[in-house]
Design a protein around this motif. Sequence first.
Motif, PDB file in Angstrom:
ATOM      1  N   ALA A 193       0.849  -1.190   0.000  1.00 43.77           N
ATOM      2  CA  ALA A 193       0.000   0.000   0.000  1.00 43.77           C
ATOM      3  C   ALA A 193       0.890   1.247   0.000  1.00 43.77           C
ATOM      4  CB  ALA A 193      -0.909   0.006   1.220  1.00 43.77           C
ATOM      5  N   ALA A 194       0.496   2.255  -0.764  1.00 49.65           N
ATOM      6  CA  ALA A 194       1.275   3.488  -0.837  1.00 49.65           C
ATOM      7  C   ALA A 194       0.347   4.627  -1.261  1.00 49.65           C
ATOM      8  CB  ALA A 194       2.418   3.339  -1.842  1.00 49.65           C
ATOM      9  N   THR A 195       0.900   5.811  -1.360  1.00 49.45           N
ATOM     10  CA  THR A 195       0.164   6.961  -1.893  1.00 49.45           C
ATOM     11  C   THR A 195       0.938   7.526  -3.075  1.00 49.45           C
ATOM     12  OG1 THR A 195       1.245   8.505  -0.368  1.00 49.45           O
ATOM     13  CG2 THR A 195      -0.876   7.557   0.326  1.00 49.45           C
ATOM     14  N   ARG A 196       0.224   8.157  -3.980  1.00 42.51           N
ATOM     15  CA  ARG A 196       0.828   8.719  -5.186  1.00 42.51           C
ATOM     16  C   ARG A 196       0.220  10.083  -5.462  1.00 42.51           C
ATOM     17  NH1 ARG A 196       5.107   8.272  -8.932  1.00 42.51           N
ATOM     18  NH2 ARG A 196       4.461   9.408 -10.790  1.00 42.51           N
ATOM     19  N   ALA A 197       1.062  11.068  -5.715  1.00 39.18           N
ATOM     20  CA  ALA A 197       0.589  12.398  -6.083  1.00 39.18           C
ATOM     21  C   ALA A 197       0.175  12.393  -7.550  1.00 39.18           C
ATOM     22  CB  ALA A 197       1.673  13.437  -5.849  1.00 39.18           C
ATOM     23  N   VAL A 198      -0.999  12.925  -7.837  1.00 40.09           N
ATOM     24  CA  VAL A 198      -1.542  12.977  -9.188  1.00 40.09           C
ATOM     25  C   VAL A 198      -1.838  14.431  -9.533  1.00 40.09           C
ATOM     26  CG1 VAL A 198      -3.459  12.261 -10.669  1.00 40.09           C
ATOM     27  CG2 VAL A 198      -2.547  10.676  -8.957  1.00 40.09           C
ATOM     28  N   PRO A 199      -1.374  14.911 -10.692  1.00 41.73           N
ATOM     29  CA  PRO A 199      -1.631  16.314 -11.034  1.00 41.73           C
ATOM     30  C   PRO A 199      -3.106  16.565 -11.291  1.00 41.73           C
ATOM     31  CG  PRO A 199      -0.695  15.181 -12.914  1.00 41.73           C
ATOM     32  CD  PRO A 199      -0.620  14.225 -11.762  1.00 41.73           C
ATOM     33  N   VAL A 200      -3.577  17.722 -10.884  1.00 42.62           N
ATOM     34  CA  VAL A 200      -4.966  18.084 -11.123  1.00 42.62           C
ATOM     35  C   VAL A 200      -5.153  18.468 -12.580  1.00 42.62           C
ATOM     36  CG1 VAL A 200      -6.799  19.741 -10.587  1.00 42.62           C
ATOM     37  CG2 VAL A 200      -5.352  18.826  -8.754  1.00 42.62           C
ATOM     38  N   GLU A 201      -6.168  17.912 -13.199  1.00 43.15           N
ATOM     39  CA  GLU A 201      -6.590  18.300 -14.547  1.00 43.15           C
ATOM     40  C   GLU A 201      -8.051  18.697 -14.449  1.00 43.15           C
ATOM     41  OE1 GLU A 201      -6.207  16.648 -19.102  1.00 43.15           O
ATOM     42  OE2 GLU A 201      -6.658  15.196 -17.517  1.00 43.15           O
ATOM     43  N   ALA A 202      -8.366  19.931 -14.797  1.00 46.22           N
ATOM     44  CA  ALA A 202      -9.723  20.443 -14.626  1.00 46.22           C
ATOM     45  C   ALA A 202     -10.118  21.280 -15.831  1.00 46.22           C
ATOM     46  CB  ALA A 202      -9.811  21.294 -13.357  1.00 46.22           C
ATOM     47  N   PRO A 203     -11.424  21.329 -16.135  1.00 45.73           N
ATOM     48  CA  PRO A 203     -11.873  22.207 -17.222  1.00 45.73           C
ATOM     49  C   PRO A 203     -11.771  23.668 -16.825  1.00 45.73           C
ATOM     50  CG  PRO A 203     -13.741  21.116 -16.178  1.00 45.73           C
ATOM     51  CD  PRO A 203     -12.518  20.523 -15.572  1.00 45.73           C
ATOM     52  N   VAL A 204     -11.195  24.455 -17.711  1.00 47.59           N
ATOM     53  CA  VAL A 204     -11.081  25.898 -17.506  1.00 47.59           C
ATOM     54  C   VAL A 204     -11.833  26.574 -18.650  1.00 47.59           C
ATOM     55  CG1 VAL A 204      -9.530  27.872 -17.334  1.00 47.59           C
ATOM     56  CG2 VAL A 204      -8.855  25.665 -16.353  1.00 47.59           C
TER      57      VAL A 204
ATOM     58  N   PRO B 152       8.741  21.639  -9.632  1.00 48.79           N
ATOM     59  CA  PRO B 152       8.236  20.995  -8.403  1.00 48.79           C
ATOM     60  C   PRO B 152       7.020  20.107  -8.632  1.00 48.79           C
ATOM     61  CG  PRO B 152       7.715  23.350  -8.432  1.00 48.79           C
ATOM     62  CD  PRO B 152       8.680  23.105  -9.551  1.00 48.79           C
ATOM     63  N   LEU B 153       6.111  20.503  -9.520  1.00 51.95           N
ATOM     64  CA  LEU B 153       4.922  19.692  -9.756  1.00 51.95           C
ATOM     65  C   LEU B 153       5.292  18.390 -10.445  1.00 51.95           C
ATOM     66  CD1 LEU B 153       1.898  19.351  -9.545  1.00 51.95           C
ATOM     67  CD2 LEU B 153       1.639  20.666 -11.667  1.00 51.95           C
ATOM     68  N   ASN B 154       6.209  18.443 -11.386  1.00 46.46           N
ATOM     69  CA  ASN B 154       6.638  17.217 -12.049  1.00 46.46           C
ATOM     70  C   ASN B 154       7.431  16.329 -11.104  1.00 46.46           C
ATOM     71  OD1 ASN B 154       6.658  15.760 -14.676  1.00 46.46           O
ATOM     72  ND2 ASN B 154       8.867  15.887 -14.392  1.00 46.46           N
ATOM     73  N   ALA B 155       8.187  16.945 -10.204  1.00 38.12           N
ATOM     74  CA  ALA B 155       8.928  16.157  -9.221  1.00 38.12           C
ATOM     75  C   ALA B 155       7.961  15.377  -8.330  1.00 38.12           C
ATOM     76  CB  ALA B 155       9.812  17.062  -8.371  1.00 38.12           C
ATOM     77  N   ALA B 156       6.803  15.987  -8.043  1.00 40.61           N
ATOM     78  CA  ALA B 156       5.812  15.338  -7.180  1.00 40.61           C
ATOM     79  C   ALA B 156       4.996  14.297  -7.919  1.00 40.61           C
ATOM     80  CB  ALA B 156       4.886  16.383  -6.573  1.00 40.61           C
ATOM     81  N   THR B 157       4.730  14.527  -9.208  1.00 43.04           N
ATOM     82  CA  THR B 157       3.794  13.673  -9.936  1.00 43.04           C
ATOM     83  C   THR B 157       4.406  12.905 -11.097  1.00 43.04           C
ATOM     84  OG1 THR B 157       3.150  15.408 -11.514  1.00 43.04           O
ATOM     85  CG2 THR B 157       1.968  15.334  -9.405  1.00 43.04           C
ATOM     86  N   GLY B 158       5.457  13.446 -11.709  1.00 44.28           N
ATOM     87  CA  GLY B 158       6.047  12.810 -12.892  1.00 44.28           C
ATOM     88  C   GLY B 158       5.136  12.818 -14.098  1.00 44.28           C
ATOM     89  N   ALA B 159       4.182  13.781 -14.158  1.00 47.09           N
ATOM     90  CA  ALA B 159       3.163  13.700 -15.199  1.00 47.09           C
ATOM     91  C   ALA B 159       2.812  15.026 -15.846  1.00 47.09           C
ATOM     92  CB  ALA B 159       1.891  13.082 -14.604  1.00 47.09           C
ATOM     93  N   VAL B 160       3.676  16.033 -15.728  1.00 46.54           N
ATOM     94  CA  VAL B 160       3.332  17.331 -16.313  1.00 46.54           C
ATOM     95  C   VAL B 160       4.483  17.863 -17.159  1.00 46.54           C
ATOM     96  CG1 VAL B 160       1.748  17.949 -14.445  1.00 46.54           C
ATOM     97  CG2 VAL B 160       4.151  18.636 -14.294  1.00 46.54           C
TER      98      VAL B 160
END
Length: 261
Positions: A20-31, A150-158
């Motif tokens: 079990a672990a946690t993973r940071a996921v970048p927020v993607e939202a409609p603007v 920093p956001l990519n370091a946390a999520t690896g997805a941006v």
Amino acid sequence: MTEHSDHAVTVLRPDGTRDAATRAVPVEAPVSIEFNGIGYAVMMATPSDLEDFVTGFALAERLVDSHAQIEAIDVHAHPAGWIVRVTLPADRMEAVIERVRTRVSESSCGLCGLDNLEQVARPLPHLPTRPAIEQRAIFAALGALSQHQPLNAATGAVHAAAYCEADGRVALVREDVGRHNALDKLIGALARAGRNPADGFLLTTSRCSYEIVEKAVLAGASTLVTISAPTSLAVERAVAAGLALVVLARPDAALMMEAHS
């Protein structure tokens, strides 16, 4: 504005064990972007630096010629996402209305319809000649970029788009789940700060599509460096506009694109 959220995950391993672990996921939202009350576009984006985002977006869409023509930007949270309301002078609304009409025929797969083909062929301004960026500056920026993500370091997805000084110092970075959005944010931030992109160079983590080239040219950048490869149209547009284009930029090598031989 929250840029990422933590999610519970189960780590699967080749030996059949699980953790079990946690993973940071970048927020993607409609603007949702509105100009003088007219709904213009709904973009999927990371909801940070939205004032920068809509400024760069308006410049890239050629709705304004400079940041000074944007009278106000109001950002509103909505249960379904975000609404950004932009106030423009009345004399800029003809361009907005015409572009809204054209955007009706667009689809997520790319460009559809005669109007859009004509939009792709719109001439870009030819950039004034600037001194070439030194090679060592490009590699210095590449080596330092990850420290400014920093956001990519946390999520690896941006994706990230950076403005680098002529000596290679990374001066300003914007991140987003969308590569176009990251560059719009950066261009908007530079415009709002009154900084000239041609004094240094732009560096992006994305592949180099023709839209990335057009955004760089319209912002007045003289050099664009991308970590991934270009498309043929991107190279053609860059050469025609006089934009120095460096692609496949890696720690050990990079390619300077030239005219088609």
